[in-house]
Every structure is written in structure tokens, then in C-alpha cells.
Design an enzyme around this catalytic site. Structure first.
Site, PDB file in Angstrom:
ATOM      1  N   ARG A  55      51.441  58.331  29.209  1.00 34.63           N
ATOM      2  CA  ARG A  55      52.378  57.251  29.562  1.00 34.63           C
ATOM      3  C   ARG A  55      51.682  55.882  29.579  1.00 34.63           C
ATOM      4  O   ARG A  55      52.311  54.860  29.293  1.00 34.63           O
ATOM      5  CB  ARG A  55      53.027  57.536  30.917  1.00 34.63           C
ATOM      6  CG  ARG A  55      54.075  58.624  30.823  1.00 34.63           C
ATOM      7  CD  ARG A  55      54.700  58.936  32.150  1.00 34.63           C
ATOM      8  NE  ARG A  55      55.797  59.880  31.978  1.00 34.63           N
ATOM      9  CZ  ARG A  55      56.443  60.455  32.973  1.00 34.63           C
ATOM     10  NH1 ARG A  55      56.111  60.191  34.221  1.00 34.63           N
ATOM     11  NH2 ARG A  55      57.421  61.294  32.735  1.00 34.63           N
ATOM     12  N   LYS A 100      70.184  75.590  32.566  1.00 37.20           N
ATOM     13  CA  LYS A 100      71.511  75.483  33.190  1.00 37.20           C
ATOM     14  C   LYS A 100      72.558  74.759  32.354  1.00 37.20           C
ATOM     15  O   LYS A 100      72.303  73.686  31.820  1.00 37.20           O
ATOM     16  CB  LYS A 100      71.381  74.774  34.538  1.00 37.20           C
ATOM     17  CG  LYS A 100      70.571  75.570  35.556  1.00 37.20           C
ATOM     18  CD  LYS A 100      70.439  74.806  36.847  1.00 37.20           C
ATOM     19  CE  LYS A 100      69.718  75.637  37.896  1.00 37.20           C
ATOM     20  NZ  LYS A 100      69.554  74.901  39.150  1.00 37.20           N
ATOM     21  N   GLY A 132      61.306  65.828  28.465  1.00 36.61           N
ATOM     22  CA  GLY A 132      61.249  66.988  29.351  1.00 36.61           C
ATOM     23  C   GLY A 132      60.567  68.194  28.744  1.00 36.61           C
ATOM     24  O   GLY A 132      59.548  68.094  28.063  1.00 36.61           O
ATOM     25  N   GLY A 173      65.063  62.672  32.104  1.00 40.53           N
ATOM     26  CA  GLY A 173      66.345  62.366  32.751  1.00 40.53           C
ATOM     27  C   GLY A 173      67.082  61.237  32.061  1.00 40.53           C
ATOM     28  O   GLY A 173      68.303  61.293  31.876  1.00 40.53           O
TER      29      GLY A 173
END
Length: 423
Positions: free
Chosen positions: A41, A227, A380, A403
């Protein structure tokens, strides 16, 4: 949402102080040694930082790290919620927890990568930050302390935003991983300064925004992960745009159960079966191909050394659980991406952390590495999988925000992007 925003190249920064929001929320060694275990990052921010310095700007960089408790009271509350004894919760321990989330190690690493001194402020908008920002000269860089040490940061407190903005003349946003949050340093400051994007955010907007607004067709979306509930908004939005949607990972078992299949002990969100059926129906109405697994690799326990076998989808016996897509599904999915113009991938096909159940994810990554399509990996776990499997350099774009990229693909407005000046 308008994906076309002014960039750092659209403003004159020579001789100006620039407040630059980065994403330096890097993983640190758990022993409290202050060792950064992955500087990806920090490296991602270098093109924008170097450009600003080369243009004669004085750069005031800022970032959050982790989730520190900004006050002793909030620290105490968090510890009590974790079941800690009140007597053991001391101010000394709180201060130690803050010290472990200081950006000082980031300043050191950033200085090494830039080959120059990076000044470090002891606070965010306090006396030290103000004095160092005031004295900062063109071509120099200052890093403020962790923005979340200020309790007003996550509340988007206008007073805090005003103080941060008061140190600079231009605001540059380059922390894509944080743009889905309306915080003082990601959105609030834009009310007081001309606000533009850095190169990292510009790339995210160009690739993901381009894929959503004007994709090179056919557009194929591959959605995995555990999910359905976390991806329902993405599926819903992509049903309006995509030509083909591929479902894998743990969420596939909810779709299977919704259609009357037996899923054994597989991951299942029973409350979301109706939504899964709705998505199948909507895909039919929209003329979107919705591909679901036709076979699955099942295991007798959730472990890397579990006994495994391949069964047809919807035929998983009790006591067994699906941990990866099967070989026929692999063929089907790889075939679907071959003729694609654009592919968006978010979420692994199975439990890729276990070698025995990583074959589906690896096959999809390998197929994407061979296609001529624009390939976008949505941050992710899928980004981690592509890096881990060695295909990162073969992808057109790997998103820096898990996200944020998910919310972007849902079609939600991202506060840290909406606040930037339109191009």
C-alpha cells in the site's frame, strides 16, 4: 455516480501545500516490533507522491491505521465488551495500544522508498503537526500521525476537517481503500479545499468505473466468496449490466439449496434462499446467463487434510461440505471467460487457503491470465488469491480496496469520490 473526476494533473500545485490522503493501513508484525510485513500500500502511493514533489509541491500526507480507540473511555468500553476485568484496563495499556498503531514505521519505510527524509508529526492537527506543516518547503514531505487518533475522524467532524484543510491549499485523495467511508480525512476536507484524485484512484475509476459504465463486451462477472448476503447488492447491480454472471465459492450452496438441492453441511444462508431464487429469475428476465456449479468438491471436514471427492451439485450427503467447484464446473467457467471482452472477478471459487481446495480458484486465475479481455480483480480475497498464485502481473487491474470496490460494483455512491471535483 460520475466516474469522471479531476486529477492531480488538472491543478497547479507548484509552491503549494497539498494534503494527500493515502491508504497506509499496512499489516504489522504482531509482536509489537513495528515491522511492516507488507509495504504494497505504501508502494501504491509512490507515483502520486513523486509527481507532487517533482511539481514543486510540499506534501502533507495522512492516513489511518487499524481501529484505535481515540479516547481512554472508548478503549475501556471496547475492553469491557470483550469481557476484560475493569481493574486491568489502564491508561498505560491504552497508550501502548495507540503506540502500536502509530504511523512512525510507515514514515521510515516511505523515506526508504523515496530515497529522502520523511518528516513525522507527533499528532494530526495539534501543535506539532501545525508547526511542521507551516515550515514545510516545496519538495518536502510530512506524514501526519494516524488520523483515527482523532475522535472526530470517523464521525466526519467538520471542525477536524477544517483544521486539516487549514494546513494546505489543495486536497488530493489517493486512498481508494477508504473512499467508501465519509470520514473527515476522506470526504470532510473537500468542503474546504479544491479536491482532486491521485493516480491510484484515477486508475480505479478508469477500470472499474469504465467496466460499469461502458464495458467492452461481453462483460462477464465472476462472483465467489462465502456469503450471498455480502454480494446481493453486487449481483443485483451487475444483472443490469453484465452478459454473464458466474457464481462460485460458499455462496453457491445457498443458490443450490434454493433450487431444492442437497448441500449437506456446506455453508448455507437459509434466510437468503428467496433472494437467490429472485436473482435466478431476474437473470432469466434480463437475458443474462447465470452460471452455477454443476459439480462440487466435497470434504468430510473443514481441514486441509480432509478426505474429499467430487459429486454433482445439489447431491452433497449429510456430514460432507462443499469446499471448491468441481472439474466440470471449472471447464464451464473457463470456457465462459475465453470470449469475454471484460471480466470482473470478486471472490474465490473455494477455500483457496487449503491447497486441496484451491484448484477452482487457480483454474479461473489461469484462464484470466490467458484471455485477451480486460481483467479486473475486485480486491480482498480474490486479489490475495491472484497474488498468491502468481498471476497478478497478468491482470489488467487489481483493485486496492476490497470494501470500496464491492460498494463501487453495487453502484453505491462513494463519499470519498463524490466529493472530488468533476472533470
Amino acid at each position: 455516480m460520475n466516474y469522471s473526476k479531476k486529477t492531480v494533473k488538472d491543478v497547479d500545485v507548484k509552491g503549494k501545500k497539498v494534503l494527500l490522503r493515502c491508504d497506509f493501513n499496512v499489516p504489522m508484525a504482531k509482536d509489537g516490533s513495528g515491522v511492516i510485513t507488507d509495504d504494497k500500500r505504501i508502494r501504491a502511493a509512490l507515483p502520486t507522491i513523486r509527481y507532487l514533489l517533482d511539481q514543486g509541491a510540499a506534501v502533507i500526507a495522512c492516513s489511518h491505521m487499524g481501529k484505535p480507540a481515540a479516547t481512554f473511555e472508548s478503549y475501556q468500553k471496547k475492553q469491557l465488551e470483550k469481557g476484560k476485568d475493569k481493574a486491568s484496563i489502564t491508561e498505560e495499556k491504552w497508550k501502548k495500544s495507540l503506540a502500536e498503531l502509530s504511523l512512525k514505521p510507515v514514515a521510515v519505510r516511505l523515506g526508504e522508498l523515496l530515497g529522502m527524509d520523511v518528516l513525522m508529526a507527533a499528532d494530526v492537527v495539534g501543535a506539532d503537526a501545525q508547526a511542521k506543516a507551516a515550515a514545510l518547503q516545496p519538495g518536502q514531505i510530512l506524514l501526519l500521525e494516524n488520523t483515527r487518533f482523532e475522535k472526530g475522524e470517523t464521525k466526519n467532524d467538520p471542525e477536524l476537517a477544517k483544521k486539516m484543510a487549514g494546513m494546505a491549499q489543495v486536497y488530493v485523495s489517493d486512498a481508494f481503500g477508504a473512499v467508501h467511508r465519509a470520514h473527515a480525512s476522506t470526504a470532510g476536507v473537500a468542503a474546504y479545499l479544491p479536491a482532486v484524485s491521485g493516480f491510484l484512484i484515477q486508475k480505479e475509476l478508469d477500470f472499474i468505473g469504465g467496466a460499469l459504465a461502458k464495458p467492452k463486451r461481453p462483460l462477464v462477472a465472476i462472483l465467489g466468496g462465502s456469503k450471498v448476503s455480502s454480494k446481493i447488492g453486487v449481483i443485483n447491480n451487475l444483472l443490469e449490466i453484465a452478459d454473464t454472471i458466474i457464481i462460485g465459492g460458499g455462496m453457491a450452496y445457498t443458490f443450490s439449496a434454493a433450487q431444492g438441492g442437497k448441500v449437506g453441511d456446506s455453508l448455507l444462508e437459509a434466510d437468503w434462499k428467496d433472494y437467490a431464487l429472485e436473482m435466478v429469475q431476474k437473470a432469466g428476465e434480463k437475458g443474462v446467463k447465470l452460471l452455477l456449479p454443476v459439480d462440487t468438491v466435497i470434504a468430510d471436514k473443514f481441514a486441509p487434510d480432509a478426505d474429499s471427492k467430487v459429486v454433482k451439485a445439489g447431491e452433497i450427503p449429510d456430514g460432507w461440505q462443499g469446499l471448491d467447484i468441481g472439474p466440470e464446473t471449472v471447464k464451464l467457467y473457463c470456457q465462459a471467460v475465453q470470449g469475454a471482452g471484460t471480466v470482473i472477478w470478486n471472490g474465490p471459487m473455494g477455500v483457496f487457503e487449503f491447497a486441496a481446495f484451491a484448484k477452482g480458484t487457480e483454474a479461473v486465475a489461469e484462464a484470466l491470465s490467458r484471455t485477451e479481455a480486460i481483467t479486473i480483480i475486485g480486491g480482498g480475497d480474490s486479489a490475495a488469491a491472484v497474488q498468491q498464485l502468481g498471476y497478478a502481473d497478468k491482470m489488467s487491474h487489481i483493485s486496492t480496496g476490497g470494501g470500496a470496490s464491492l460498494e463501487f460494483m453495487e453502484g453505491k455512491e462513494l463519499p470519498g469520490v463524490a466529493c472530488l471535483l468533476d472533470a
